[in-house]
Enzyme design. Structure first.
Site, PDB file in Angstrom:
ATOM      1  N   LEU A  75     -14.436 -23.637  14.012  1.00 20.24           N
ATOM      2  CA  LEU A  75     -12.981 -23.513  13.956  1.00 20.24           C
ATOM      3  C   LEU A  75     -12.443 -22.296  14.705  1.00 20.24           C
ATOM      4  O   LEU A  75     -11.265 -21.959  14.564  1.00 20.24           O
ATOM      5  CB  LEU A  75     -12.513 -23.497  12.494  1.00 20.24           C
ATOM      6  CG  LEU A  75     -12.913 -24.747  11.704  1.00 20.24           C
ATOM      7  CD1 LEU A  75     -12.497 -24.608  10.243  1.00 20.24           C
ATOM      8  CD2 LEU A  75     -12.328 -26.010  12.314  1.00 20.24           C
ATOM      9  N   HIS A  77     -11.035 -20.231  17.874  1.00 21.28           N
ATOM     10  CA  HIS A  77     -10.263 -20.525  19.082  1.00 21.28           C
ATOM     11  C   HIS A  77     -11.003 -20.038  20.321  1.00 21.28           C
ATOM     12  O   HIS A  77     -11.620 -18.973  20.276  1.00 21.28           O
ATOM     13  CB  HIS A  77      -8.905 -19.810  19.038  1.00 21.28           C
ATOM     14  CG  HIS A  77      -8.009 -20.312  17.967  1.00 21.28           C
ATOM     15  ND1 HIS A  77      -8.077 -19.854  16.665  1.00 21.28           N
ATOM     16  CD2 HIS A  77      -7.015 -21.233  17.996  1.00 21.28           C
ATOM     17  CE1 HIS A  77      -7.159 -20.474  15.950  1.00 21.28           C
ATOM     18  NE2 HIS A  77      -6.507 -21.320  16.716  1.00 21.28           N
ATOM     19  N   MET A 113     -14.950 -12.543  15.045  1.00 25.75           N
ATOM     20  CA  MET A 113     -16.074 -13.482  15.151  1.00 25.75           C
ATOM     21  C   MET A 113     -16.846 -13.291  16.444  1.00 25.75           C
ATOM     22  O   MET A 113     -18.071 -13.423  16.472  1.00 25.75           O
ATOM     23  CB  MET A 113     -15.584 -14.933  15.020  1.00 25.75           C
ATOM     24  CG  MET A 113     -15.024 -15.269  13.649  1.00 25.75           C
ATOM     25  SD  MET A 113     -16.107 -14.803  12.271  1.00 25.75           S
ATOM     26  CE  MET A 113     -17.558 -15.769  12.637  1.00 25.75           C
ATOM     27  N   ASP A 128     -36.660 -11.952  19.540  1.00 26.73           N
ATOM     28  CA  ASP A 128     -37.439 -12.875  20.366  1.00 26.73           C
ATOM     29  C   ASP A 128     -38.331 -12.134  21.358  1.00 26.73           C
ATOM     30  O   ASP A 128     -39.482 -12.502  21.557  1.00 26.73           O
ATOM     31  CB  ASP A 128     -36.500 -13.835  21.104  1.00 26.73           C
ATOM     32  CG  ASP A 128     -37.263 -14.835  21.943  1.00 26.73           C
ATOM     33  OD1 ASP A 128     -38.191 -15.484  21.411  1.00 26.73           O
ATOM     34  OD2 ASP A 128     -36.947 -14.962  23.144  1.00 26.73           O
TER      35      ASP A 128
END
Length: 163
Positions: A75, A77, A113, A128
């Site tokens: 959700l 943008h 975010m 990694d």
């Protein structure tokens, strides 16, 4: 704010409508830590890893992660980010690498975010690249440190530390 912003009147998930919001300069900082053994820290510090510049690769991955946030978080943008910064600091005494990210734009919605995704992807890439030396590494402490802009103004993590 007392309600979840990504739920409509029927409690269904939806993307927030930001069309009526004013454009403002927005910025967010986030951090994460990757705790590892002495051998992994030494390898990073000395720069002798066969995969190359560990911090350089992790930094580029974090930048790419921030740009891909709306493809990873349903959700969010799509944003035209004007700045993405990723800093890595070897903290030998604590046995870890500290990651701090910063995302910035002029827009109608925040960039928390994106900053969090940048920190997460940086940490995952670091993991990694070093996992052969220390498969027991721990990624921890992912959080927003600060956000600026928009209706809620300036906020820092220190403001909620006493809650």
């Amino acid at each position: 704010m007392s309600e979840f912003s990504h739920l409509n009147d029927r409690g269904e998930a939806n993307m927030v409508d930001v069309s009526g919001k004013a454009v403002s300069q927005r910025e967010a900082r986030a951090e994460a830590f990757v705790t590892m053994n002495e051998a992994a820290l030494t390898l990073i510090e000395q720069g002798g890893h066969h995969k190359g510049d560990i911090f350089g690769v992790a930094r580029v991955a974090g930048i790419q992660g921030a740009k891909l946030t709306p493809q990873l978080i349903p959700l969010c943008h799509p944003l035209m980010l004007s700045k993405i910064g990723v800093e890595l600091e070897l903290q030998r005494v604590q046995g870890r690498v500290r990651i701090e990210t910063r995302c910035k734009l002029d827009g109608k919605t925040g960039v928390e975010m994106e900053a969090l995704t940048a920190a997460s992807v940086t940490a995952l890439t670091l993991f990694d690249m070093v996992k052969a030396v220390d498969p027991g590494m721990c990624i921890e402490g992912l959080r927003v440190l600060e956000k600026q802009g928009g209706k809620t103004g300036h906020w820092t993590a220190d403001e909620v530390a006493d809650v």
